[in-house]
Design a protein around this motif. Sequence first.
Motif, PDB file in Angstrom:
ATOM      1  N   ASP A   6       4.801 -32.960  14.690  1.00  0.00           N
ATOM      2  CA  ASP A   6       3.537 -32.897  13.964  1.00  0.00           C
ATOM      3  C   ASP A   6       3.166 -31.423  13.814  1.00  0.00           C
ATOM      4  O   ASP A   6       2.992 -30.722  14.817  1.00  0.00           O
ATOM      5  CB  ASP A   6       2.453 -33.640  14.752  1.00  0.00           C
ATOM      6  CG  ASP A   6       1.145 -33.756  13.984  1.00  0.00           C
ATOM      7  OD1 ASP A   6       0.875 -32.897  13.136  1.00  0.00           O
ATOM      8  OD2 ASP A   6       0.391 -34.710  14.248  1.00  0.00           O
ATOM      9  N   GLU A   8       0.532 -29.963  13.349  1.00  0.00           N
ATOM     10  CA  GLU A   8      -0.723 -29.595  14.015  1.00  0.00           C
ATOM     11  C   GLU A   8      -0.579 -29.500  15.531  1.00  0.00           C
ATOM     12  O   GLU A   8      -1.427 -28.884  16.194  1.00  0.00           O
ATOM     13  CB  GLU A   8      -1.809 -30.620  13.686  1.00  0.00           C
ATOM     14  CG  GLU A   8      -2.363 -30.485  12.284  1.00  0.00           C
ATOM     15  CD  GLU A   8      -3.656 -31.252  12.115  1.00  0.00           C
ATOM     16  OE1 GLU A   8      -4.597 -30.675  11.547  1.00  0.00           O
ATOM     17  OE2 GLU A   8      -3.732 -32.415  12.543  1.00  0.00           O
ATOM     18  N   LYS A   9       0.473 -30.101  16.080  1.00  0.00           N
ATOM     19  CA  LYS A   9       0.579 -30.184  17.532  1.00  0.00           C
ATOM     20  C   LYS A   9       1.818 -29.493  18.106  1.00  0.00           C
ATOM     21  O   LYS A   9       1.780 -28.957  19.208  1.00  0.00           O
ATOM     22  CB  LYS A   9       0.608 -31.655  17.974  1.00  0.00           C
ATOM     23  CG  LYS A   9      -0.595 -32.476  17.573  1.00  0.00           C
ATOM     24  CD  LYS A   9      -0.403 -33.926  17.999  1.00  0.00           C
ATOM     25  CE  LYS A   9      -1.547 -34.814  17.543  1.00  0.00           C
ATOM     26  NZ  LYS A   9      -1.306 -36.239  17.916  1.00  0.00           N
ATOM     27  N   THR A  32      -2.852 -36.330  10.035  1.00  0.00           N
ATOM     28  CA  THR A  32      -4.049 -35.567   9.666  1.00  0.00           C
ATOM     29  C   THR A  32      -3.778 -34.221   9.015  1.00  0.00           C
ATOM     30  O   THR A  32      -4.717 -33.495   8.703  1.00  0.00           O
ATOM     31  CB  THR A  32      -4.927 -35.352  10.915  1.00  0.00           C
ATOM     32  OG1 THR A  32      -4.151 -34.705  11.942  1.00  0.00           O
ATOM     33  CG2 THR A  32      -5.433 -36.677  11.445  1.00  0.00           C
ATOM     34  N   GLY A  34      -2.025 -30.269   8.566  1.00  0.00           N
ATOM     35  CA  GLY A  34      -1.301 -29.115   9.053  1.00  0.00           C
ATOM     36  C   GLY A  34      -0.580 -28.449   7.899  1.00  0.00           C
ATOM     37  O   GLY A  34      -0.332 -29.062   6.851  1.00  0.00           O
ATOM     38  N   GLN A  65       0.822 -33.347   2.282  1.00  0.00           N
ATOM     39  CA  GLN A  65       1.816 -32.879   3.240  1.00  0.00           C
ATOM     40  C   GLN A  65       3.207 -32.715   2.631  1.00  0.00           C
ATOM     41  O   GLN A  65       4.163 -32.386   3.335  1.00  0.00           O
ATOM     42  CB  GLN A  65       1.872 -33.838   4.430  1.00  0.00           C
ATOM     43  CG  GLN A  65       0.590 -33.855   5.239  1.00  0.00           C
ATOM     44  CD  GLN A  65       0.658 -34.813   6.415  1.00  0.00           C
ATOM     45  OE1 GLN A  65       1.696 -35.068   6.995  1.00  0.00           O
ATOM     46  NE2 GLN A  65      -0.491 -35.370   6.770  1.00  0.00           N
TER      47      GLN A  65
END
Length: 375
Positions: A6, A8-9, A32, A34, A65
Amino acid sequence: MALLLDPEKANIDALPITAACHPDYVFVGGSTGGDTTEFIDSLKSKISSLKSSIPVILFPGDATQFSPKADGILFLSLLSGKNPEYLVNQQVKSARAIRDSHIDFVPTAYVLIDGGVETSTMRVTQTQPLDPNDITTIVDTCIAAELMGKKAIYLEAGSGAKIPVSVDIIKAVRASTSITLIVGGGIRTPEAMNAAYDAGADIVVIGNHFEQHPESLKDFCRDHEITRSRDHEKDERYMRVALVEAQKALAQDEIPIGCVIVSQNQIIGRGHNLTETLEDVTAHAEIQAITAAAQTVGGKYLPDATLYVTVEPCPMCAGAIGWAQISRIVYGAADPKRGYSLYAPRVFHPKATVTAGVLEAECRALIQEFFKSKR
């Protein structure tokens, strides 16, 4: 094996990916967002520094995305939910960009199974997962996906799932569909990964676990390589038995092709080419082996069997293999002039898999030796 990251992570630098220890694919995406392009640039830079090649595949949560920097994209449609935004609307928003990028794409049915936690997919899409106890509905959803033209099914228990997709669900879906089966969510051990493979998964995805325990990638890769190595060794072992059959044909001045059929680690049928000896154009190695195997098991269908043959089957033999419902075909040397793949590439049973090139050099040398002696 696929690693899901992910943007974002994930911490790319923390992942112990090396040239000798890496997944087969890296999936990139999340529910979500990123900065996908920047993340893929960094990821590919690390992969390039390893002098390795790992396909980077988009697993997008929505149209924003998409990035043409990826090697491919799972063009997802959330079939387990009823929200048109994720059934078709997000796909429409990204369609032109994906087409114009010429990126490889795989139309994929995304089927969310309840994994015992509320996932970000549920929150973002405002949909509910399928009940893991309602296997009939899960299977029907996957059958519908195949009928709609999807090329893959992604069974997902969700990020951080307490309960992974069960072996019973994987087996049921595998038995009812023939397209690529991807399984992910809640897989935390190599044993769980291998259980999914044994049940019929083609690709197993691990994501959240590696975010929390990046060091465990080494254990997964090692176990995956051991399993793959064992499978390769087994294929070579049985292909050598097929080569012994081919040598028998050579001794009888027949075109040297040999075949064995294996079920539950037991050889249930053997055969070699006998067209000249029997004066029968149908007496190919595969036909002889199928007949022998059917006599062994006492039935005409061989759905749990693997057929090993030294040369790519011709269309006639491929048809017989298909009618016998043999689930796996392994051959040595290709036959560019008379092989089934030239004339009838879809002749096998829809769920059958094919592995080519096992002991290819030895299989080809035997054929070349025979025809050289005839010139």
